[in-house]
Design a protein around this motif. Structure first.
Motif, PDB file in Angstrom:
ATOM      1  N   TRP A  64      -2.135   7.202   9.824  1.00 28.44           N
ATOM      2  CA  TRP A  64      -1.034   8.004   9.779  1.00 28.44           C
ATOM      3  C   TRP A  64      -0.385   7.689   8.547  1.00 28.44           C
ATOM      4  O   TRP A  64       0.092   8.809   7.801  1.00 28.44           O
ATOM      5  N   ALA A  65       0.017   6.670   8.217  1.00 32.15           N
ATOM      6  CA  ALA A  65       0.438   6.549   6.726  1.00 32.15           C
ATOM      7  C   ALA A  65      -0.422   7.470   5.474  1.00 32.15           C
ATOM      8  O   ALA A  65       0.248   7.816   4.540  1.00 32.15           O
ATOM      9  N   GLU A  66      -1.751   7.146   5.522  1.00 34.75           N
ATOM     10  CA  GLU A  66      -2.788   7.742   4.599  1.00 34.75           C
ATOM     11  C   GLU A  66      -2.481   9.496   4.630  1.00 34.75           C
ATOM     12  O   GLU A  66      -2.312  10.115   3.526  1.00 34.75           O
ATOM     13  N   HIS A  67      -2.061  10.065   6.004  1.00 30.81           N
ATOM     14  CA  HIS A  67      -1.659  11.458   5.897  1.00 30.81           C
ATOM     15  C   HIS A  67      -0.577  11.719   5.333  1.00 30.81           C
ATOM     16  O   HIS A  67      -0.469  12.615   4.557  1.00 30.81           O
ATOM     17  N   ARG A  68       0.602  11.046   5.523  1.00 32.11           N
ATOM     18  CA  ARG A  68       1.844  11.133   4.982  1.00 32.11           C
ATOM     19  C   ARG A  68       1.979  11.114   3.413  1.00 32.11           C
ATOM     20  O   ARG A  68       2.693  11.895   2.759  1.00 32.11           O
ATOM     21  N   VAL A  69       1.278  10.089   3.038  1.00 34.56           N
ATOM     22  CA  VAL A  69       1.210   9.992   1.460  1.00 34.56           C
ATOM     23  C   VAL A  69       0.349  11.349   0.660  1.00 34.56           C
ATOM     24  O   VAL A  69       0.745  11.345  -0.511  1.00 34.56           O
ATOM     25  N   ARG A  70      -0.170  11.888   1.584  1.00 28.20           N
ATOM     26  CA  ARG A  70      -0.869  13.167   0.744  1.00 28.20           C
ATOM     27  C   ARG A  70      -0.187  14.033   0.269  1.00 28.20           C
ATOM     28  O   ARG A  70      -0.240  14.812  -0.756  1.00 28.20           O
TER      29      ARG A  70
ATOM     30  N   LEU B  14      -1.012  16.571  -2.826  1.00 25.76           N
ATOM     31  CA  LEU B  14      -1.430  17.982  -2.427  1.00 25.76           C
ATOM     32  C   LEU B  14      -0.332  19.049  -2.015  1.00 25.76           C
ATOM     33  O   LEU B  14       0.554  18.484  -1.622  1.00 25.76           O
ATOM     34  N   PRO B  15      -0.728  20.267  -2.063  1.00 26.15           N
ATOM     35  CA  PRO B  15       0.307  21.160  -1.684  1.00 26.15           C
ATOM     36  C   PRO B  15       0.490  20.971  -0.138  1.00 26.15           C
ATOM     37  O   PRO B  15      -0.390  20.215   0.554  1.00 26.15           O
ATOM     38  N   GLU B  16       1.947  21.079   0.269  1.00 30.16           N
ATOM     39  CA  GLU B  16       2.273  20.813   1.750  1.00 30.16           C
ATOM     40  C   GLU B  16       1.132  21.298   2.843  1.00 30.16           C
ATOM     41  O   GLU B  16       0.931  20.673   3.516  1.00 30.16           O
ATOM     42  N   ARG B  17       0.924  22.460   2.785  1.00 32.55           N
ATOM     43  CA  ARG B  17      -0.037  23.218   3.621  1.00 32.55           C
ATOM     44  C   ARG B  17      -1.366  22.446   3.805  1.00 32.55           C
ATOM     45  O   ARG B  17      -1.866  22.160   4.922  1.00 32.55           O
ATOM     46  N   ALA B  18      -1.908  21.931   2.644  1.00 27.23           N
ATOM     47  CA  ALA B  18      -3.114  21.330   2.547  1.00 27.23           C
ATOM     48  C   ALA B  18      -2.877  19.688   3.027  1.00 27.23           C
ATOM     49  O   ALA B  18      -3.741  19.129   3.566  1.00 27.23           O
ATOM     50  N   ALA B  19      -1.872  19.206   2.578  1.00 29.77           N
ATOM     51  CA  ALA B  19      -1.513  17.748   3.029  1.00 29.77           C
ATOM     52  C   ALA B  19      -1.431  17.651   4.495  1.00 29.77           C
ATOM     53  O   ALA B  19      -1.569  16.609   4.859  1.00 29.77           O
ATOM     54  N   ARG B  20      -0.863  18.543   5.198  1.00 32.89           N
ATOM     55  CA  ARG B  20      -0.651  18.499   6.597  1.00 32.89           C
ATOM     56  C   ARG B  20      -1.677  18.962   7.480  1.00 32.89           C
ATOM     57  O   ARG B  20      -1.768  18.871   8.682  1.00 32.89           O
ATOM     58  N   ARG B  21      -2.873  19.398   6.821  1.00 34.77           N
ATOM     59  CA  ARG B  21      -4.009  19.735   7.602  1.00 34.77           C
ATOM     60  C   ARG B  21      -4.620  18.770   8.062  1.00 34.77           C
ATOM     61  O   ARG B  21      -5.460  18.627   9.171  1.00 34.77           O
ATOM     62  N   TRP B  22      -4.795  17.490   7.558  1.00 39.53           N
ATOM     63  CA  TRP B  22      -5.442  16.358   8.062  1.00 39.53           C
ATOM     64  C   TRP B  22      -4.772  15.028   7.449  1.00 39.53           C
ATOM     65  O   TRP B  22      -4.185  15.087   6.844  1.00 39.53           O
TER      66      TRP B  22
ATOM     67  N   ALA C  17     -12.205  11.763  -3.136  1.00 43.61           N
ATOM     68  CA  ALA C  17     -11.089  11.178  -4.255  1.00 43.61           C
ATOM     69  C   ALA C  17      -9.828  11.122  -3.522  1.00 43.61           C
ATOM     70  O   ALA C  17      -9.269  10.146  -3.855  1.00 43.61           O
ATOM     71  N   GLN C  18      -9.569  12.127  -2.649  1.00 39.39           N
ATOM     72  CA  GLN C  18      -8.346  12.248  -2.129  1.00 39.39           C
ATOM     73  C   GLN C  18      -8.182  11.113  -1.069  1.00 39.39           C
ATOM     74  O   GLN C  18      -7.122  10.241  -1.242  1.00 39.39           O
ATOM     75  N   LEU C  19      -8.864  10.690  -0.279  1.00 38.53           N
ATOM     76  CA  LEU C  19      -9.006   9.556   0.589  1.00 38.53           C
ATOM     77  C   LEU C  19      -8.653   8.077  -0.301  1.00 38.53           C
ATOM     78  O   LEU C  19      -8.138   7.294   0.330  1.00 38.53           O
ATOM     79  N   ALA C  20      -9.304   8.129  -1.397  1.00 39.63           N
ATOM     80  CA  ALA C  20      -9.473   6.857  -2.267  1.00 39.63           C
ATOM     81  C   ALA C  20      -7.835   6.716  -2.655  1.00 39.63           C
ATOM     82  O   ALA C  20      -7.084   5.660  -2.767  1.00 39.63           O
ATOM     83  N   LEU C  21      -7.235   7.689  -3.211  1.00 40.81           N
ATOM     84  CA  LEU C  21      -5.878   7.774  -3.828  1.00 40.81           C
ATOM     85  C   LEU C  21      -4.896   7.258  -2.452  1.00 40.81           C
ATOM     86  O   LEU C  21      -4.244   6.669  -2.680  1.00 40.81           O
ATOM     87  N   ALA C  22      -5.246   8.114  -1.348  1.00 43.91           N
ATOM     88  CA  ALA C  22      -4.115   8.001   0.007  1.00 43.91           C
ATOM     89  C   ALA C  22      -4.452   6.496   0.154  1.00 43.91           C
ATOM     90  O   ALA C  22      -3.450   5.702   0.606  1.00 43.91           O
ATOM     91  N   ALA C  23      -5.374   5.894   0.193  1.00 45.45           N
ATOM     92  CA  ALA C  23      -5.771   4.431   0.700  1.00 45.45           C
ATOM     93  C   ALA C  23      -5.097   3.495  -0.198  1.00 45.45           C
ATOM     94  O   ALA C  23      -4.328   2.654   0.118  1.00 45.45           O
ATOM     95  N   HIS C  24      -5.088   3.645  -1.586  1.00 45.47           N
ATOM     96  CA  HIS C  24      -4.548   3.228  -2.656  1.00 45.47           C
ATOM     97  C   HIS C  24      -3.161   3.030  -2.362  1.00 45.47           C
ATOM     98  O   HIS C  24      -2.474   2.127  -2.725  1.00 45.47           O
ATOM     99  N   LEU C  25      -2.491   4.070  -2.292  1.00 43.10           N
ATOM    100  CA  LEU C  25      -1.140   4.405  -1.917  1.00 43.10           C
ATOM    101  C   LEU C  25      -0.610   3.392  -1.026  1.00 43.10           C
ATOM    102  O   LEU C  25       0.272   3.060  -0.921  1.00 43.10           O
TER     103      LEU C  25
END
Length: 96
Positions: free
Chosen positions: A78-84, A88-96, A35-43
């Motif tokens: 890289w863009a999908e990583h940044r939109v997380r 997501l909370p920062e520590r989770a968003a920057r994990r992957w 679900a997170q990957l789908a939202l990141a891809a859409h963004l």
């Protein structure tokens, strides 16, 4: 902790539906990452002007993308990583 998405996401039906899926999967399902990957891809695809700049500090992931010899190859990931950070909370968003 649930983050409040930025204003542009509230005006997009797809963002809202995908975000609801992230919240639902986080509570009851095993598809949270999907679900997170789908939202990141859409963004990245539908809101490219809202993708944040690379993280300057405190990110273990951005330096790897920045040092890639073929930046075009990793640009979308890289863009999908940044939109997380929008959902997501920062520590989770920057994990992957």
């Amino acid at each position: 902790m649930t983050l409040v998405p930025p204003p542009f996401m509230w005006g997009c039906t797809s963002c809202l539906l995908l975000y609801a899926g992230v919240l639902r999967e986080a509570r009851v399902g095993d598809g949270a990452v999907r679900a997170q990957l789908a939202l990141a891809a859409h963004l990245v695809e539908d809101h490219p002007d809202d993708v944040p700049p690379p993280h300057a500090e405190g990110c273990r992931i951005c330096p790897g993308y920045a040092s890639n010899p073929d930046p075009a190859r990793v640009a979308r990931l890289w863009a999908e990583h940044r939109v997380r950070e929008y959902f997501l909370p920062e520590r989770a968003a920057r994990r992957w």
